[in-house]
Each structure stands twice: as structure tokens, then as C-alpha cells.
Design an enzyme around this catalytic site. Structure first.
Site: not given
Ligand code: PBG
Length: 323
Positions: A217, A274, A313, A196, A233, A248, A206
Site C-alpha cells: 500500500r 496486529s 486487541y 498511517k 496530514e 498507526k 491480513r
Molecule cells: C485497513 C486497515 C488495516 C488495519 C486497520 N485498517 C490494514 C492495512 O492498512 O493494511 C490494520 C490493523 C492491524 O494490523 O491491527 N482497512
């Protein structure tokens, strides 16, 4: 001189193309991420993700039934709590919005689908980080692990079939596996967010979870410049007991997805996040791209790169196109 090699021969009719298509996209390959918002009385639209809402408990159940009827492979639930605190206690509380939502989903669709839960503190912490902070304000890996363990057990107790640790803490899969086993949840699986990346593609999410994060992060999610550490990982997550592994975001990381798929002996997921959704919706709203074709093309590309399942989505809508 005519060429003797004519690859175009296999492209001449829809039937020929169908006969030789290598990659299939089926509803069962698609997982729908959903948001449930505490105390909401109406579904709340997410402005940056047109067509996606924060559900009420009722609309969550109703949309889940529709998605399952459309044939999706599973549902991934995120919670949007009313109150947040420093340790994200709402994520562990059986009465917290995510655990209540999981129980609702289990009561409504049960074993007819695969219910997945986001196992991470960021939706529940007032600082918005995926873990708890130490005295210096840094994310404390090991202190976070025991909270993930409690959260995972609460989610399995609520009815989640697969726990999805998404916080990128070292050791999270192993600690969660042990906690689930100790609590008797031997059949609850782990969908590990294995690779990730610290990605700008998470931007609209967000808003979706009303994150309070300031900053980024980058101390726990991976650097977009790096491929090799994804393999590290992966081997750690497999050794710690991951039942599925995930990459991801998806579209900017198809090379990582291919590498993970080639080296994994468990099923591989990819999360079309997203920002990937929002960019295409925005361009389609302008008439700049053909929405349906581009959605199918991206999902087919993600499958072709090695994903057995894709979190998107569009999962429910695309499933209705495919059946
Ligand atoms: C963290 C989490 C995130 C997403 C899924 N789980 C946000 C992040 O890591 O900042 C993002 C999913 C998306 O953008 O559709 N719990």
C-alpha cells in the site's frame, strides 16, 4: 561526598511511586477492535493472533457486552465478507456484514459504549486495495472518495457513533463529513486515521480479514522514513473536520504520536496493531517476556507519548486487570 539530588527518593515504596505517577491507564482509554465474519456459525480463531477471533453475529454481541462490562471506552468493528468484488460493494450494502454487525452492536450495547466502524474498502475488494483501481491498476483516489462517502453514511445509519476512515485517500475526511451532514447524521463523528504508515506490523491483520492483497500500500500509506508529512496530514484532517485523529501503528511511531499530540486540538488515538500484538503474544508464549507486565508497559508508553485513547486487541482483558 553524598549526592544531594536523589531522584530515587520518590521510588522507594509503591505508595510513593503511585503518588507521583504521571501517566494513568484506565479501561476508558482502551478501544477493542473486533472482527465479524459473514455466515460464520462458530467463532473462527485467527492463528497469527492467538486469543483473537472472527466473530459470528452472536459471539460478537456477547463479547461486546463483556468488553463494555469490563469498562472499555469503545469498540472498533471490521467486517469479513464472504464475497468480494472490484468496487467493494459489500461495504456499502446495508445488508453487508459490517453494517449488519454495527446494527447488532447498536442493538446490544447502544449508547453504553462508543461504536466505531472501519470505513475502508480493503476488506471488501477482490484485489484487496483500500480503494478502487483505475484502468492501469493504480488506486484511484477521487473515484474512491464517493464510495467512502456512501460507506460512511451506511455505517452511521447502522449505528456507528464514530466513522474511522483508514484508507489514506486524500480528502477522505472532508468528503465523509459532507456526506454525513447531507444525510442528516450531524452527530456521527469522524475518527480520522491521520498518520498511517505502510507497515509490516499489519501482517497478521491480513489473515484476520482474509485479505486478498498482492503487493503493498506504499502509494497511499505513509513512508516509515517520514515524520514531517504526518503534520501535513494532521492539518488537512483537522481542516476537513476530523473529530479525533489517530496514529498507526503505535510502538514504532511514538515520535509521530508525540508530535501529533502536541499539535492537535482534538483528542488523539493510537492503534497498537496486529503485529504488535502478535509479537508480544509469541514471545510471551515462549516465556521470553512477562506477558502482563509487557502489555501494561507498552500501553502506558503509548499513553505517555500522547495518546488519549489506544486501540488494542488486549482492551477487554487489560480492562479486567485495571478494575
Ligand atoms: C485497513 C486497515 C488495516 C488495519 C486497520 N485498517 C490494514 C492495512 O492498512 O493494511 C490494520 C490493523 C492491524 O494490523 O491491527 N482497512
Amino acid at each position: 561526598m553524598f549526592p544531594t539530588q536523589r531522584p530515587r527518593r520518590l521510588r522507594g515504596t509503591p505508595a510513593l511511586r503511585r503518588l507521583v505517577a504521571e501517566t494513568e491507564l484506565r479501561p476508558r482509554n482502551l478501544v477493542l477492535p473486533m472482527f465479524v465474519r459473514e455466515n460464520a456459525t462458530e467463532p473462527v480463531p485467527i492463528a497469527s493472533m492467538p486469543g483473537v477471533v472472527q466473530h459470528t453475529r452472536d459471539s460478537l454481541r456477547k463479547s461486546a457486552v463483556e468488553a463494555v462490562a469490563a469498562g472499555v471506552g469503545g469498540l472498533m468493528l471490521f467486517g469479513v465478507p464472504e464475497h468480494k468484488d472490484a468496487t467493494g460493494s459489500g461495504g456499502i450494502d446495508p445488508k453487508g456484514v459490517l453494517n449488519v454487525g454495527l446494527a447488532d452492536l447498536y442493538a446490544e450495547v447502544g449508547d453504553a459504549t462508543v461504536i466505531m466502524s472501519d470505513c475502508c474498502l480493503d476488506e471488501f475488494t477482490d484485489h484487496g486495495h483500500c480503494g478502487v483501481l483505475d484502468a492501469d491498476g493504480a488506486v484511484d483516489n477521487d473515484a474512491t472518495l464517493s464510495l467512502y462517502a456512501q460507506m460512511a453514511v451506511a455505517q452511521a445509519a447502522a449505528g456507528a457513533h464514530l466513522i474511522g476512515p483508514s484508507g489514506m485517500m486524500d480528502g477522505q475526511v472532508g468528503v465523509i463529513r459532507e456526506a454525513l451532514d447531507d444525510a442528516g447524521h450531524l452527530d456521527a463523528g469522524i475518527l480520522a486515521y491521520t498518520a498511517k504508515y505502510a507497515s509490516a506490523f499489519f501482517g497478521p491483520f491480513r489473515e484476520a480479514v482474509q485479505s486478498s492483497l498482492q503487493g503493498d500500500r506504499k502509494t497511499y500509506q505513509q513512508d516509515p522514513a517520514n515524520a514531517r508529512e504526518a503534520l501535513r496530514e494532521l492539518s488537512l484532517d483537522l481542516a476537513e473536520g476530523a473529530d479525533l485523529v489517530m496514529v498507526k501503528p503505535a510502538m514504532a511511531y511514538l515520535d509521530i504520536l508525540r508530535t501529533v499530540a502536541d499539535n492537535s486540538d482534538v483528542p488523539v488515538a493510537a492503534y497498537q496493531v496486529s503485529g504488535e500484538y502478535s509479537m508480544i503474544e509469541a514471545a510471551a508464549a515462549h516465556g521470553w517476556v512477562d506477558r502482563e507486565r509487557i502489555v501494561l508497559e507498552t500501553l502506558t508508553g503509548i499513553r505517555r507519548a500522547g495518546a488519549d485513547l489506544v486501540l488494542t486487541y488486549w482492551a477487554a482483558e487489560v480492562s479486567t486487570w485495571l478494575t
